[in-house]
Design an enzyme around this catalytic site. Structure first.
Site: not given
Ligand SMILES: Cc1cn([C@H]2C[C@H](O)[C@@H](COP(=O)(O)OP(=O)(O)OP(=O)(O)O)O2)c(=O)[nH]c1=O
Length: 235
Positions: A81
């Site tokens: 997360d």
């Molecule tokens: C800061 C940052 C975040 N992110 C993304 C990563 C995660 O996918 C998202 C954070 O949300 P999360 O809730 O951590 O993850 P998710 O909902 O995408 O997937 P799941 O809960 O099923 O594991 O933000 C990027 O892709 N690049 C970045 O630079």
């Protein structure tokens, strides 16, 4: 070791594939609402634990002992997360649900540093039939307890990795164009350092893959640790 990435994030799937590990992917859907006065660290650690529990429940709801691949005695479930946190250490930067919310976050991130925190949990699960009972009572229970779930949690470990990210000064036009690109919507802090968001980042201090959503080197070390636990607890 059989690895399950319990995540719907395409970035996490892409990052883990760079480690040249065989893994399968499943999605879990949990309530991500923070508790009142919950610290950012407590929140993301609770999120990864809740995602892991949901993944095991989902596996047991769809697995039957007679169908299970007899060669697979244990598996690792990987959950993660990611949130952004402002320099105050308290204000959480979430996935923006509106243009206005994105602008409000970005105005606080402009021309200053924030942190990106990713919590990771690796959970070792074993087929109940293969668990090594720790004493006679447990051995009796393991054999005579009706309807054992196919998979039971043996152990789990968590880590939280933090990376400092510094943004350049942001203008209203930059924010408008970035929101219109569609990239911010599903990302913590409303940006993707691996995408167009890279143009906003003047420097980082810490793991790059952690910002994207999975601190890869640290995650692989955790997978290795739990893989070693497996031989100690599964017959
Ligand atoms: C800061 C940052 C975040 N992110 C993304 C990563 C995660 O996918 C998202 C954070 O949300 P999360 O809730 O951590 O993850 P998710 O909902 O995408 O997937 P799941 O809960 O099923 O594991 O933000 C990027 O892709 N690049 C970045 O630079």
């Amino acid at each position: 070791m059989d690895i399950i990435l319990a995540s719907g994030s395409p970035r996490r799937r892409e990052l883990l594939s760079r480690a040249q590990l065989d893994f399968t992917v499943m999605s879990v859907d949990i309530d991500e609402t923070p508790h009142a006065n919950e610290s950012p660290k407590d929140y993301i650690e609770r999120m990864v634990a809740t995602k892991a529990d949901a993944a095991v429940q989902q596996l047991n709801a769809t697995s039957r002992e007679e169908d299970a691949d007899k060669d697979v005695e244990s598996r690792l479930v990987l959950t993660a997360d990611t949130i952004g946190v402002l320099a105050d250490g308290k204000t959480v930067l979430v996935k923006p649900t509106s243009r206005e919310q994105a602008y409000e976050m970005w105005q606080q991130m402009s021309d200053t540093a924030h942190e990106v925190w990713t919590a990771v949990q690796v959970t070792l699960i074993a087929r109940s039939a293969h668990l090594v009972p720790c004493d006679n009572a447990a051995a009796h229970a393991a054999v005579h307890t009706p309807k054992q779930p196919v998979w039971q949690v043996v152990s789990q470990q968590q880590l939280t990795e933090r990376t400092e990210v510094t943004f350049i000064p942001l203008t209203a036009q930059m924010m408008r164009e970035y929101w219109d690109s569609g990239e911010p919507q599903d990302k913590a802090g409303g940006y993707g350092i691996q995408g167009l968001g890279a143009a906003w980042v003047s420097r980082i201090n810490g793991s790059y893959t952690n910002v994207v959503g999975l601190p890869l080197a640290q995650t692989l070390a955790l997978i290795n640790t739990l893989s070693q636990h497996s031989s100690a607890s599964v017959s």
